[in-house]
Design a protein around this motif. Structure first.
Motif, PDB file in Angstrom:
ATOM      1  N   ASP A   1       0.827  -1.226   0.011  1.00 53.61           N
ATOM      2  CA  ASP A   1       0.019   0.013   0.039  1.00 53.61           C
ATOM      3  C   ASP A   1       0.839   1.178   0.213  1.00 53.61           C
ATOM      4  OD1 ASP A   1      -2.376   1.012  -0.380  1.00 53.61           O
ATOM      5  OD2 ASP A   1      -2.948   1.483   1.855  1.00 53.61           O
TER       6      ASP A   1
ATOM      7  N   TYR B   1      -6.753  12.149  11.370  1.00 56.75           N
ATOM      8  CA  TYR B   1      -6.224  12.354  10.144  1.00 56.75           C
ATOM      9  C   TYR B   1      -5.539  13.709   9.719  1.00 56.75           C
ATOM     10  CZ  TYR B   1      -9.285   8.106   9.561  1.00 56.75           C
ATOM     11  OH  TYR B   1      -9.729   6.930   9.947  1.00 56.75           O
TER      12      TYR B   1
ATOM     13  N   ASN C   1       1.366  12.191   5.978  1.00 62.33           N
ATOM     14  CA  ASN C   1       0.581  11.204   6.031  1.00 62.33           C
ATOM     15  C   ASN C   1      -0.381  11.261   4.875  1.00 62.33           C
ATOM     16  OD1 ASN C   1      -1.435   9.204   6.980  1.00 62.33           O
ATOM     17  ND2 ASN C   1      -2.546  10.951   8.133  1.00 62.33           N
ATOM     18  N   TYR C   2      -0.306  10.089   4.087  1.00 61.01           N
ATOM     19  CA  TYR C   2      -1.099   9.993   2.581  1.00 61.01           C
ATOM     20  C   TYR C   2      -2.541   9.996   2.763  1.00 61.01           C
ATOM     21  CZ  TYR C   2      -2.205   8.418  -1.928  1.00 61.01           C
ATOM     22  OH  TYR C   2      -2.849   8.275  -3.292  1.00 61.01           O
ATOM     23  N   ASN C   3      -2.920   9.189   4.100  1.00 60.75           N
ATOM     24  CA  ASN C   3      -4.300   9.012   4.500  1.00 60.75           C
ATOM     25  C   ASN C   3      -4.729  10.432   5.082  1.00 60.75           C
ATOM     26  OD1 ASN C   3      -4.444   6.573   3.252  1.00 60.75           O
ATOM     27  ND2 ASN C   3      -4.595   5.399   5.002  1.00 60.75           N
ATOM     28  N   CYS C   4      -4.362  11.617   5.067  1.00 59.96           N
ATOM     29  CA  CYS C   4      -4.991  12.602   5.806  1.00 59.96           C
ATOM     30  C   CYS C   4      -6.125  13.138   5.022  1.00 59.96           C
ATOM     31  CB  CYS C   4      -3.928  13.630   5.815  1.00 59.96           C
ATOM     32  SG  CYS C   4      -3.313  14.363   4.384  1.00 59.96           S
TER      33      CYS C   4
ATOM     34  N   THR D   1      -7.463  13.362   1.040  1.00 58.38           N
ATOM     35  CA  THR D   1      -8.492  12.599   0.677  1.00 58.38           C
ATOM     36  C   THR D   1      -9.582  13.825  -0.086  1.00 58.38           C
ATOM     37  OG1 THR D   1      -8.601  11.302   2.710  1.00 58.38           O
ATOM     38  CG2 THR D   1     -10.686  11.597   1.395  1.00 58.38           C
TER      39      THR D   1
ATOM     40  N   ASN E   1       1.277   5.672   5.065  1.00 58.81           N
ATOM     41  CA  ASN E   1      -0.025   5.823   5.747  1.00 58.81           C
ATOM     42  C   ASN E   1       0.312   4.937   6.935  1.00 58.81           C
ATOM     43  OD1 ASN E   1      -0.301   2.931   4.892  1.00 58.81           O
ATOM     44  ND2 ASN E   1      -1.802   3.521   3.518  1.00 58.81           N
TER      45      ASN E   1
END
Length: 352
Positions: A69, A340, A224-227, A231, A249
């Motif tokens: 991922d 996040y 943080n790629y999932n922030c 998004t 992430n």
């Protein structure tokens, strides 16, 4: 939408290279994520002295590893051109950042009140510390003012030269691979805003694990790629640009640490600063830019930033960019309330 002809032209100029395997796990499968014109090239073209050749347009192409991922750039700038861009950044771009506007005071304070405090909270009470990707040596200086015996390394000659001009002497030009040290030598290793820049995060963490004493701490800070901000903005996220090669992430970074015998003991993606601190930094930077715009010093090849005043046509887009940036930081602040935020801070302990 990005022009595919522009992407092809960038590749034909020989400044980029394909990455056939995942830099974290070696998987040779890729899932396409998207592409976007690089924002750093545009910013540097605005601040480079007039006698410098303009940088060509560059396209960032992102893919994702279906196995671990990790998201990463492929193609990406080759080593020689990366050094070229880092040199431009530290000579001319860094002077326009929020850190430079207050002589690194806010960043040094953050290192003291947060980064060193987190290390202490998880059992880091001093000893030998190596700061990888130290940049201009701010964290090394902060650590040495406390209970640590710290040294820093960075591969950018311009960054280390700037650190030494500022009196930060415990910094050397070196890559982690070439760093001369016996194994099991450090009580802590820090990588703040480094691993996303690494050509090979897997190799770097393997080397860091060897350098750490059993029970030693490895502290990592990455975007943080999932922030929430990423998004909402997708490939327009401010964290995506040519110097950020890999995008982590929580699961992908934790998996990579465990791969090298390091168990995460602290993971945080909430707010790293209060709302009042955020507003204060934005106002400080705005005052700095207004002051800069009133000055017209001579620009030479040895200057640290192009202080030429902006024209009336140029100021409005910059104001719009400033307001948009402020809005996005407020979005990030909201994301941080729920875990996040756009900064992922992880501390791992080397297993016996």
């Amino acid at each position: 939408m990005v022009d595919d002809k522009l992407l092809k032209l960038t590749e034909e100029r020989g400044i980029s290279k394909i990455v056939p395997n995942c830099p974290a796990c070696g998987c040779n499968e890729q899932v396409s994520v998207g592409k976007v014109k690089d924002s750093l090239f545009d910013e540097l073209n605005r601040v480079l002295p007039p006698q410098f050749q303009r940088l060509p347009d560059h396209i960032n192409v992102m893919v994702r590893c279906p196995k671990c991922d990790l998201a990463y750039l492929s193609p990406r700038l080759n080593n020689n051109f990366l050094k070229h861009i880092y040199g431009h950044w530290y000579r001319y771009g860094y002077g326009g950042t929020q850190s430079a506007s207050d002589n690194d005071t806010a960043r040094a304070k953050e290192f003291h009140t947060r980064h060193l405090a987190i290390l202490k909270r998880v059992g880091g009470n001093g000893g030998k510390l190596l700061d990888v990707g130290t940049g201009t040596g701010i964290f090394v200086q902060a650590a040495n003012s406390g209970s640590w015996d710290a040294v820093g390394i960075d591969w950018s000659e311009q960054a280390v030269e700037q650190a030494q001009r500022l009196g930060r002497q415990h910094v050397q030009i070196c890559t982690l691979r070439d760093f001369d040290s016996p194994d099991n030598n450090f009580d802590a290793i820090t990588m703040f805003d480094y691993l996303e820049h690494s050509q090979s995060p897997d190799d770097d963490l393997a080397r860091a694990s060897r350098l750490l004493k059993p029970g030693g701490l490895l502290a990592i800070r990455v975007p943080n790629y999932n922030c929430l901000q990423r998004t909402l903005t997708g490939m327009k996220w401010v964290g995506i640009f040519c110097l950020h090669l890999s995008y982590f992430n929580r699961p992908s970074l934790s998996r990579l640490l465990r791969q090298h015998g390091i168990e995460p003991v602290f993971v945080h993606a909430g707010n790293h600063q209060s709302l009042s601190m955020l507003v204060g930094k934005k106002l400080s930077w705005l005052r700095h830019r207004l002051l800069v715009s009133r000055n017209t010093p001579d620009v030479s090849s040895t200057s640290t930033f192009n202080l030429q005043p902006t024209s009336g046509l140029d100021r409005h887009p910059r104001l719009a960019a400033y307001l948009l940036g402020t809005l996005l930081e407020l979005v990030d602040q909201a994301g941080g309330w729920f875990g996040y935020g756009q900064i992922l801070f992880v501390v791992g302990r080397k297993l016996p």
